[in-house]
Design a protein around this motif. Structure first.
Motif, short mmCIF file in Angstrom:
data_model
loop_
_atom_site.label_atom_id
_atom_site.label_comp_id
_atom_site.label_asym_id
_atom_site.label_seq_id
_atom_site.Cartn_x
_atom_site.Cartn_y
_atom_site.Cartn_z
N GLY A 116 0.83 -1.19 0.00
CA GLY A 116 0.00 0.00 0.00
C GLY A 116 0.86 1.24 0.00
O GLY A 116 2.03 1.20 -0.40
N GLY A 117 0.33 2.35 0.44
CA GLY A 117 1.08 3.59 0.42
C GLY A 117 0.48 4.66 1.30
O GLY A 117 -0.63 4.51 1.82
N ASN A 118 1.23 5.74 1.44
CA ASN A 118 0.80 6.87 2.25
C ASN A 118 0.18 7.96 1.39
O ASN A 118 0.70 8.27 0.31
N ALA A 119 -0.88 8.55 1.88
CA ALA A 119 -1.40 9.80 1.34
C ALA A 119 -1.12 10.86 2.40
O ALA A 119 -2.03 11.44 3.00
N GLY A 120 0.15 11.07 2.68
CA GLY A 120 0.59 11.91 3.78
C GLY A 120 1.08 11.05 4.93
O GLY A 120 0.63 9.91 5.10
N VAL A 121 2.02 11.57 5.71
CA VAL A 121 2.58 10.81 6.82
C VAL A 121 1.46 10.45 7.80
O VAL A 121 0.62 11.28 8.16
N GLY A 122 1.44 9.18 8.20
CA GLY A 122 0.44 8.71 9.14
C GLY A 122 -0.89 8.37 8.52
O GLY A 122 -1.85 8.05 9.23
N ASN A 123 -0.97 8.41 7.18
CA ASN A 123 -2.23 8.12 6.48
C ASN A 123 -2.00 7.02 5.46
O ASN A 123 -1.93 7.26 4.27
N PHE A 124 -1.86 5.79 5.96
CA PHE A 124 -1.52 4.64 5.11
C PHE A 124 -2.79 3.95 4.65
O PHE A 124 -3.72 3.71 5.43
N ASP A 125 -2.83 3.61 3.37
CA ASP A 125 -3.92 2.83 2.79
C ASP A 125 -3.34 1.56 2.20
O ASP A 125 -2.37 1.61 1.44
#
Length: 414
Positions: free
Chosen positions: A337-346
């Protein structure tokens, strides 16, 4: 017109989650209404070293045949050979000059420094296939797979050329940059990806190819002088956690499995005699060009083959590396998966038969088929988009891979 509007809508969604997409080659950011501050595009032809005296890899001959691989064909696949051979001055270490390209892969940098690849770093499909076999005794099927992935994702399928580092489109492409940039192995989220063993994440520093002595020190501290599967599995999970915590644009997609394959090289290919040898610090220092500064840090010199070094006896095949990828991953599983901003992992969902519920499952055969898919199908390159391969690239890749995957049980592109 409706197709254009639909495409822009999709790209706008990608850009909202991953603002750096708008600055990647081939994306016209003016069409996306992007408002955030621009980041540096990765294409760097102007600063990429340019050696006007290009010379191909040093030729092989009957006196120094190594595994006998030439012209992109299979060698004997029997190793245990001293490399470079005594008296073979053509493959002696030669440090790269200021105009020679080197990149994120220590194994390829070493090959170029010993003239198994073109010394200036502009190589070809055939050179890559031959060098992997003759230098490391990589199996012909795996050599073809890795060369195909490199050229298809980062090079030019018409000229079959590839830069082992930065964007050298003017030298790898038949049309210059008319059809877009060919970023070389430095190209982010193609072959190179976040969580490298010793290179920075691209969106943290803008440099995903230079040796990072701090990261090498972390790896050494974790491995404690033994770079085997258990220790490298732990270090891979540590790098994943570090990147996820620090990189707001962190992405760990299906092709990140290639990072596990690369980690396996440290104990399967780099030790003298391969897995029969010791994956010790002295060996890894040599192939990574790492030098202790005497104060707990690490500096860098050109990568080279250790003295008195023999390549592995049995060839390292596609099934072998698939098994190691699975074994490394399963020791410390992580989510794709990946981050859409630090601390926002999907987390990602499923891909192919080997990734389900955001994790690697299945067996080595399923992983092997997944590696085939990387070069012949569109693969997610962010949470909201895919790396779309042109039909010409897919056709070229299938033409290279189908013969070595025949009988594998993998669905093949016609």
């Amino acid at each position: 017109m409706s197709h254009l509007i639909y495409s822009l809508a999709i790209m706008a969604q990608v850009t909202a989650a991953f603002p750096w997409v708008a600055n990647m080659p081939g994306v016209d950011s003016s069409l996306l209404g992007r408002r955030s501050a621009p980041m540096k595009r990765q294409s760097d032809q102007a600063t990429c070293p340019f050696n006007t005296n290009h010379q191909g890899a040093a030729p092989y001959n009957s006196k120094y045949p190594y595994t006998g691989a030439q012209n992109g064909l299979a060698g004997t696949q029997t190793g245990g050979i001293l490399v470079p051979a005594t008296g073979d001055t053509a493959h002696a270490f030669t440090a790269p000059g200021a105009n020679d390209i080197r990149g994120p892969c220590p194994g390829l940098n070493t090959a170029a420094n010993h003239n198994f690849l073109s010394h200036d770093g502009i190589t070809t499909f055939e050179e890559l296939v031959d060098a992997q076999q003759n230098l490391y005794n990589v199996g012909y099927d795996l050599a073809v797979l890795l060369a195909t992935l490199g050229v298809a994702l980062d090079g030019d399928v018409i000229t079959e050329k590839l830069s082992i580092g930065c964007d050298a489109t003017s030298r790898t492409s038949a049309t210059g940059d008319l059809l877009g940039d060919e970023l070389g192995l430095d190209g982010h989220n193609k072959f190179e990806a976040d969580t490298s063993l010793t290179r920075d994440d691209y969106f943290l520093t803008g440099d995903d190819h230079t040796f990072n002595g701090t990261l090498f020190g972390y790896m050494d501290a974790t491995c404690q002088g033994t770079f085997n599967r258990n220790n490298l599995a732990l270090y891979r999970s540590q790098r994943y956690a570090q990147s996820k915590a620090e990189n707001g644009n962190f992405y760990f997609g299906p092709k990140s499995l290639l990072l596990y394959g690369a980690a396996s090289f440290l104990y399967e290919l780099f030790p003298s005699l391969g897995p029969a040898g010791a994956p010790d610090l002295a060996t890894i220092e040599s192939f990574f060009g790492a030098v202790s500064d005497g104060a707990g840090g690490w500096t860098h010199v050109p990568e080279r083959i250790p003295p008195g070094w023999y390549n592995r006896v049995g060839a390292y095949t596609n099934l072998d590396v698939s098994g190691e990828i699975l074994a490394l991953y399963l020791e410390d599983p992580v989510l794709f998966g990946g981050n859409a901003g630090v601390g926002n992992f999907d987390a990602l969902g499923s891909f192919g038969a080997a990734i389900t519920g955001g994790q690697l499952t299945g067996n080595a055969a399923a992983v092997k088929c997944l590696l085939y898919q990387f070069a012949t199908e569109d693969v997610p390159s962010s949470l909201s988009g895919v790396l779309t391969l042109p039909l010409e690239v897919i056709g070229w890749a299938a033409g290279k891979l189908n013969p070595v995957f025949e009988g594998s049980g993998c669905p093949l592109v016609a």
